[in-house]
Design an enzyme around this catalytic site. Structure first.
Site, PDB file in Angstrom:
ATOM      1  N   LEU A 174      -7.129   7.159   0.062  1.00  0.00           N
ATOM      2  CA  LEU A 174      -6.276   7.538  -1.056  1.00  0.00           C
ATOM      3  C   LEU A 174      -5.612   6.256  -1.518  1.00  0.00           C
ATOM      4  CD1 LEU A 174      -4.413  10.797   0.086  1.00  0.00           C
ATOM      5  CD2 LEU A 174      -5.996  10.573  -1.824  1.00  0.00           C
ATOM      6  N   ASP A 175      -5.530   6.054  -2.814  1.00  0.00           N
ATOM      7  CA  ASP A 175      -4.875   4.862  -3.339  1.00  0.00           C
ATOM      8  C   ASP A 175      -3.420   4.822  -2.885  1.00  0.00           C
ATOM      9  OD1 ASP A 175      -7.174   4.156  -4.805  1.00  0.00           O
ATOM     10  OD2 ASP A 175      -6.575   5.504  -6.424  1.00  0.00           O
ATOM     11  N   ARG A 176      -2.841   3.657  -2.926  1.00  0.00           N
ATOM     12  CA  ARG A 176      -1.446   3.462  -2.531  1.00  0.00           C
ATOM     13  C   ARG A 176      -0.528   4.394  -3.314  1.00  0.00           C
ATOM     14  NH1 ARG A 176       2.434   0.117  -4.619  1.00  0.00           N
ATOM     15  NH2 ARG A 176       0.905  -0.941  -5.911  1.00  0.00           N
ATOM     16  N   SER A 193      -1.274   7.305  -4.591  1.00  0.00           N
ATOM     17  CA  SER A 193      -1.640   8.715  -4.451  1.00  0.00           C
ATOM     18  C   SER A 193      -1.099   9.229  -3.125  1.00  0.00           C
ATOM     19  CB  SER A 193      -3.154   8.885  -4.500  1.00  0.00           C
ATOM     20  OG  SER A 193      -3.657   8.468  -5.748  1.00  0.00           O
TER      21      SER A 193
END
Length: 182
Positions: free
Chosen positions: A40-42, A44
């Site tokens: 998961l992106d930072r 998100s």
């Protein structure tokens, strides 16, 4: 070993910060030898699976297996049926065509934990929540898809992977699963 983790906003989906100064999985999960099965992106939040089983990690992340991932996206504006249909058919972004997604408006705002920092609020621009279910997981895909149909994502939370849900996990909390629970 399988771990369900509710990844908070602004945390990297890895165990080392590589000099960025950001929090990482090691700040929350004191278990050696497990690795994220996906990312998961930072910016998100939500469900992240970790495991020490390489074959399971491959099965969970390989696009050939197509595990559904459910996201709730708070978007700027109010998408109509035409925008939802575009998401359902698949969109060309960055030179590739996404697989069709299940896309719907959430009837009510989901009950989520507060985010720090909070999502920006504008009096003149409404927001709403979408539920998107994807079977692929390319880098920043949900954000790029919603932007491509004219509704940028302000907040993104993965709430499920297959039948596994975040239920009962606050941000930063985790629990172990037995293999038969997958």
């Amino acid at each position: 070993m399988i771990i369900l983790f509710n990844k908070p906003y602004n945390v990297l989906s890895q165990f080392t910060d590589e000099g960025t100064g950001h929090q990482t999985l090691k700040d929350f999960i004191p278990v050696a030898g497990v690795y994220a099965a996906g990312r998961l992106d930072r910016d998100s939040e939500g469900l992240l699976l970790l495991t020490d089983d390489g074959a399971l990690q491959h099965r969970l992340t390989d696009p050939l297996h197509g595990h559904p991932r459910t996201y709730w996206a708070q978007v700027e504006g109010m998408p109509g049926e035409a925008a939802l249909q575009q998401l359902r058919k698949g969109i060309t972004i960055q030179g590739y065509r996404t697989l069709p997604a299940q896309a719907s408006l959430l009837a009510i705002e989901p009950e989520l934990w507060p985010r720090t920092p909070p999502v920006r609020f504008r009096k003149t621009i409404p927001t709403c929540w979408l539920e998107l279910i994807l079977t692929e997981g390319r880098n920043r895909q949900v954000r790029r898809m919603t932007a491509a149909v004219g509704f940028p994502t302000l907040r993104l939370v993965r709430v499920a992977i297959g039948d596994l849900r975040l239920d009962g996990l606050a941000p930063g909390e985790w629990r172990s699963l037995a293999a038969h629970q997958l």
